[in-house]
Design a protein around this motif. Structure first.
Motif, PDB file in Angstrom:
ATOM      1  N   LEU A 341       0.828  -1.210   0.000  1.00  0.00           N
ATOM      2  CA  LEU A 341       0.000   0.000   0.000  1.00  0.00           C
ATOM      3  C   LEU A 341       0.865   1.263   0.000  1.00  0.00           C
ATOM      4  CD1 LEU A 341      -2.790   1.418   0.349  1.00  0.00           C
ATOM      5  CD2 LEU A 341      -2.385   1.330   2.804  1.00  0.00           C
ATOM      6  N   LEU A 342       1.931   1.225   0.846  1.00  0.00           N
ATOM      7  CA  LEU A 342       2.727   2.440   0.995  1.00  0.00           C
ATOM      8  C   LEU A 342       3.545   2.771  -0.257  1.00  0.00           C
ATOM      9  CD1 LEU A 342       3.837   2.111   4.721  1.00  0.00           C
ATOM     10  CD2 LEU A 342       1.953   3.428   3.769  1.00  0.00           C
ATOM     11  N   HIS A 343       3.754   1.773  -1.124  1.00  0.00           N
ATOM     12  CA  HIS A 343       4.432   2.081  -2.394  1.00  0.00           C
ATOM     13  C   HIS A 343       3.566   2.997  -3.249  1.00  0.00           C
ATOM     14  CE1 HIS A 343       6.819  -1.952  -2.062  1.00  0.00           C
ATOM     15  NE2 HIS A 343       7.144  -1.081  -1.132  1.00  0.00           N
ATOM     16  N   GLY A 344       2.293   3.010  -2.911  1.00  0.00           N
ATOM     17  CA  GLY A 344       1.362   3.877  -3.654  1.00  0.00           C
ATOM     18  C   GLY A 344       1.750   5.345  -3.569  1.00  0.00           C
ATOM     19  N   LEU A 345       2.404   5.734  -2.475  1.00  0.00           N
ATOM     20  CA  LEU A 345       2.795   7.144  -2.325  1.00  0.00           C
ATOM     21  C   LEU A 345       3.812   7.521  -3.393  1.00  0.00           C
ATOM     22  CD1 LEU A 345       3.169   7.357   1.548  1.00  0.00           C
ATOM     23  CD2 LEU A 345       1.667   8.797   0.151  1.00  0.00           C
ATOM     24  N   ASN A 346       4.825   6.667  -3.543  1.00  0.00           N
ATOM     25  CA  ASN A 346       5.852   6.986  -4.532  1.00  0.00           C
ATOM     26  C   ASN A 346       5.310   6.868  -5.953  1.00  0.00           C
ATOM     27  OD1 ASN A 346       8.462   7.855  -5.138  1.00  0.00           O
ATOM     28  ND2 ASN A 346       8.953   5.772  -5.825  1.00  0.00           N
ATOM     29  N   GLU A 347       4.444   5.897  -6.156  1.00  0.00           N
ATOM     30  CA  GLU A 347       3.870   5.747  -7.510  1.00  0.00           C
ATOM     31  C   GLU A 347       3.010   6.957  -7.868  1.00  0.00           C
ATOM     32  OE1 GLU A 347       1.968   1.891  -7.669  1.00  0.00           O
ATOM     33  OE2 GLU A 347       3.864   0.909  -7.198  1.00  0.00           O
ATOM     34  N   PHE A 348       2.335   7.502  -6.885  1.00  0.00           N
ATOM     35  CA  PHE A 348       1.521   8.695  -7.102  1.00  0.00           C
ATOM     36  C   PHE A 348       2.440   9.862  -7.499  1.00  0.00           C
ATOM     37  CE2 PHE A 348      -1.183  12.225  -5.427  1.00  0.00           C
ATOM     38  CZ  PHE A 348      -2.363  11.908  -6.064  1.00  0.00           C
ATOM     39  N   ARG A 349       3.566   9.986  -6.792  1.00  0.00           N
ATOM     40  CA  ARG A 349       4.519  11.052  -7.098  1.00  0.00           C
ATOM     41  C   ARG A 349       5.086  10.883  -8.505  1.00  0.00           C
ATOM     42  NH1 ARG A 349       9.333  11.837  -7.961  1.00  0.00           N
ATOM     43  NH2 ARG A 349       9.922   9.679  -7.595  1.00  0.00           N
ATOM     44  N   GLU A 350       5.471   9.642  -8.815  1.00  0.00           N
ATOM     45  CA  GLU A 350       6.049   9.380 -10.141  1.00  0.00           C
ATOM     46  C   GLU A 350       5.071   9.724 -11.254  1.00  0.00           C
ATOM     47  OE1 GLU A 350       7.107   5.278 -10.646  1.00  0.00           O
ATOM     48  OE2 GLU A 350       8.928   5.527  -9.484  1.00  0.00           O
ATOM     49  N   HIS A 351       3.819   9.362 -11.043  1.00  0.00           N
ATOM     50  CA  HIS A 351       2.802   9.577 -12.083  1.00  0.00           C
ATOM     51  C   HIS A 351       2.654  11.066 -12.376  1.00  0.00           C
ATOM     52  CE1 HIS A 351      -0.529   8.431 -14.589  1.00  0.00           C
ATOM     53  NE2 HIS A 351      -1.362   9.221 -13.944  1.00  0.00           N
ATOM     54  N   LEU A 352       2.780  11.878 -11.326  1.00  0.00           N
ATOM     55  CA  LEU A 352       2.607  13.324 -11.491  1.00  0.00           C
ATOM     56  C   LEU A 352       3.900  14.035 -11.839  1.00  0.00           C
ATOM     57  CD1 LEU A 352       0.266  13.984  -8.504  1.00  0.00           C
ATOM     58  CD2 LEU A 352      -0.178  14.520 -10.869  1.00  0.00           C
ATOM     59  N   GLY A 353       4.999  13.486 -11.393  1.00  0.00           N
ATOM     60  CA  GLY A 353       6.284  14.154 -11.569  1.00  0.00           C
ATOM     61  C   GLY A 353       6.491  15.175 -10.464  1.00  0.00           C
ATOM     62  N   GLY A 354       7.767  15.548 -10.252  1.00  0.00           N
ATOM     63  CA  GLY A 354       8.069  16.578  -9.256  1.00  0.00           C
ATOM     64  C   GLY A 354       7.995  16.050  -7.839  1.00  0.00           C
ATOM     65  N   GLU A 355       7.721  16.977  -6.943  1.00  0.00           N
ATOM     66  CA  GLU A 355       7.755  16.692  -5.514  1.00  0.00           C
ATOM     67  C   GLU A 355       6.499  15.926  -5.087  1.00  0.00           C
ATOM     68  OE1 GLU A 355       8.510  19.644  -1.676  1.00  0.00           O
ATOM     69  OE2 GLU A 355       7.599  20.379  -3.505  1.00  0.00           O
ATOM     70  N   LEU A 356       6.664  15.046  -4.089  1.00  0.00           N
ATOM     71  CA  LEU A 356       5.467  14.376  -3.542  1.00  0.00           C
ATOM     72  C   LEU A 356       4.498  15.438  -3.020  1.00  0.00           C
ATOM     73  CD1 LEU A 356       4.029  11.709  -2.544  1.00  0.00           C
ATOM     74  CD2 LEU A 356       5.117  12.156  -0.338  1.00  0.00           C
ATOM     75  N   THR A 357       3.279  15.398  -3.490  1.00  0.00           N
ATOM     76  CA  THR A 357       2.272  16.356  -3.021  1.00  0.00           C
ATOM     77  C   THR A 357       0.979  15.605  -2.767  1.00  0.00           C
ATOM     78  OG1 THR A 357       3.293  18.051  -4.401  1.00  0.00           O
ATOM     79  CG2 THR A 357       1.103  18.542  -3.539  1.00  0.00           C
ATOM     80  N   ILE A 358       0.618  15.565  -1.501  1.00  0.00           N
ATOM     81  CA  ILE A 358      -0.587  14.837  -1.097  1.00  0.00           C
ATOM     82  C   ILE A 358      -1.536  15.839  -0.443  1.00  0.00           C
ATOM     83  CG2 ILE A 358      -1.455  13.046   0.514  1.00  0.00           C
ATOM     84  CD1 ILE A 358       0.135  11.769  -1.741  1.00  0.00           C
ATOM     85  N   THR A 359      -2.784  15.758  -0.802  1.00  0.00           N
ATOM     86  CA  THR A 359      -3.774  16.639  -0.163  1.00  0.00           C
ATOM     87  C   THR A 359      -4.312  15.961   1.092  1.00  0.00           C
ATOM     88  OG1 THR A 359      -4.403  17.513  -2.313  1.00  0.00           O
ATOM     89  CG2 THR A 359      -5.946  17.893  -0.520  1.00  0.00           C
ATOM     90  N   LEU A 360      -4.266  16.693   2.194  1.00  0.00           N
ATOM     91  CA  LEU A 360      -4.866  16.214   3.446  1.00  0.00           C
ATOM     92  C   LEU A 360      -5.922  17.225   3.877  1.00  0.00           C
ATOM     93  CD1 LEU A 360      -1.655  14.951   5.300  1.00  0.00           C
ATOM     94  CD2 LEU A 360      -3.351  13.565   4.108  1.00  0.00           C
TER      95      LEU A 360
END
Ligand SMILES: NC(=O)c1ccc[n+]([C@@H]2O[C@H](COP(=O)([O-])OP(=O)(O)OC[C@H]3O[C@@H](n4cnc5c(N)ncnc54)[C@H](O)[C@@H]3O)[C@@H](O)[C@H]2O)c1
Ligand SMILES: [Zn+2]
Length: 396
Positions: A341-360
């Protein structure tokens, strides 16, 4: 002595205008409903259309194909069908292999569609994503008209500007940004949806209310019983408002093609996309978003941002609408003892490019972007959710 380089540069910024049109209507293919003919009359210069229908929809509405043929038949109708509507398999399988898109390209070639022709797709979000991608890439872009038939498609996926198919086990790995020529949201397609599909659009409504619009969230709370019953006018209003917030974001938000690193409307989606994938797509997008949204709301609270009473309101609304808030796959471990599940964070970043950006969430109606997620705290949140849902955490 260093060499001298002479470089001549041409550089300019330019903009391309797109029009985005969404029509909310009923019985769109009825001969009495003029909305479709008017669109073609207004845009005037096309003359041919190919129609693709999701087999789930064709099955649920056995007269639909005939209705479409009848709708396009009158001499006075501005557009001709190049062949009878094609009924094709819908659902995630339309996106899980490149063959379907290739087959559509073949049909587009065979029937001689050009950039002024129309490719119409009637179906769930998955089929629309795949047909939209075929439309975006045939002749580098032919006109695509979408008729989302699920509440989720009408609330979010079908009205957006993204198309694509899955590849390498990842959602939407291959795709294009291509605004549809028009979208028709017709609630007459809803009655055949099974309850989980019928409520799926509401999860996108809750998502966007949570990050953008506290008043909308209160309305959803106020109408929860009618929504849980599937009351059509109340559902229509919720789907309309959800679509409107997405529409405003696309047309006025400044980044319709997501060139930045953020995807502000994808609250809860990093985990959702990963859960869909690790479940082999047995968890649907709507169910996955409910899980991802719950997890990120929990994390927002446990990391000190979202007040506890606001978290309670989120959980209570989801439960009343019968969404599951936990799934055992959320804490599954792989051979290395890691949580996929936690690999999803990096995959989300990769898909978008740039810095990890998560909305909370800072509060109901107020999203906040963060660039770091504490994995240990995220795991604790999953375990807390498991315990809350009555799943034993003893194994860990
Ligand atoms: N492009 C985007 O911006 C975007 C955003 C969110 C989600 N999506 C994608 O949308 C997809 C999910 O779409 P969905 O929730 O619409 O489900 P779906 O397209 O997977 O459809 C689910 C099932 O319902 C059937 N169906 C569709 N309409 C029906 C109807 N009216 N009556 C009876 N059966 C019907 C389909 O045949 C299918 O078997 C996912 O692939 C997701 O990634 C895309
Ligand atoms: Zn979504």
């Amino acid at each position: 002595m260093g060499m001298e380089f002479t470089t001549r540069t041409l550089e300019a910024a330019f903009t391309v205008r797109f029009d985005h049109r969404i029509f909310f209507t009923r019985s769109v293919f009825s001969p009495e409903n003029p909305v479709l003919a008017r669109l073609f009359e207004k845009t005037g210069d096309g003359d041919k259309a190919l129609v693709v229908v999701d087999d789930g929809v064709a099955h649920a509405f056995p007269n639909l194909v005939d209705q479409i043929v009848t709708c396009f038949a009158p001499e006075s109708f501005p557009i001709r069908l190049v062949c009878p509507p094609l009924v094709v398999p819908g659902g995630e399988k339309a996106k899980n292999s490149p063959h379907f898109v290739e087959e559509l390209h073949r049909q587009i070639d065979r029937t001689g569609l050009c950039r002024h022709s129309y490719l119409l797709a009637i179906g769930g979000g998955a089929l629309l994503d795949a047909v939209g991608f075929a439309a975006a890439t045939a002749h580098r872009g032919i006109r695509h008209i979408r008729f989302p038939t699920t509440t989720l498609g009408q609330a979010d996926s079908g009205i957006g500007v993204k198309n694509g198919i899955n590849a390498f086990g990842k959602k939407n790995f291959i795709g294009a940004f291509a605004p549809p020529f028009a979208v028709f949201n017709d609630s007459d397609f809803w009655p055949s949806l099974p309850p989980p599909e019928r409520r799926a659009g509401l999860i996108e409504a809750i998502k966007v209310a949570l990050i953008r619009d506290a008043v909308f969230f209160e309305e959803l709370e106020k109408n929860v019983l009618a929504l849980a019953r599937g009351d059509v006018p109340v559902m229509e209003q919720a789907i309309y408002r959800c679509a409107q917030l997405h529409f405003q974001h696309i047309t006025q938000g400044g980044d319709p093609f997501e060139l930045g690193s953020a995807r502000p409307l994808d609250f809860g989606h990093w985990a959702a996309h990963k859960l869909e994938q690790i479940s082999g797509f047995s968890i649907s997008h709507g169910e996955a978003v409910a899980l991802g949204l719950t997890l990120d709301a929990f994390y927002s609270c446990r990391s000190g941002m979202l007040p506890g009473r606001s978290l309670d309101r989120v959980l209570s609304l989801l439960e009343k609408l019968d969404f599951s808030l936990y799934h055992p796959l959320m804490r599954e471990t792989d051979a290395q003892g890691e949580w996929p599940l936690l690999h999803g964070l990096n995959e989300f970043r990769e898909h978008l490019g740039g810095e990890l950006t998560i909305t909370l969430l800072e509060d109901i109606g107020r999203g906040i972007e963060v660039h770091r997620i504490d994995s240990a705290l995220m795991q604790k949140c999953v375990l807390e959710l498991a315990a809350r849902s009555g799943f034993s955490t003893a194994r860990l």
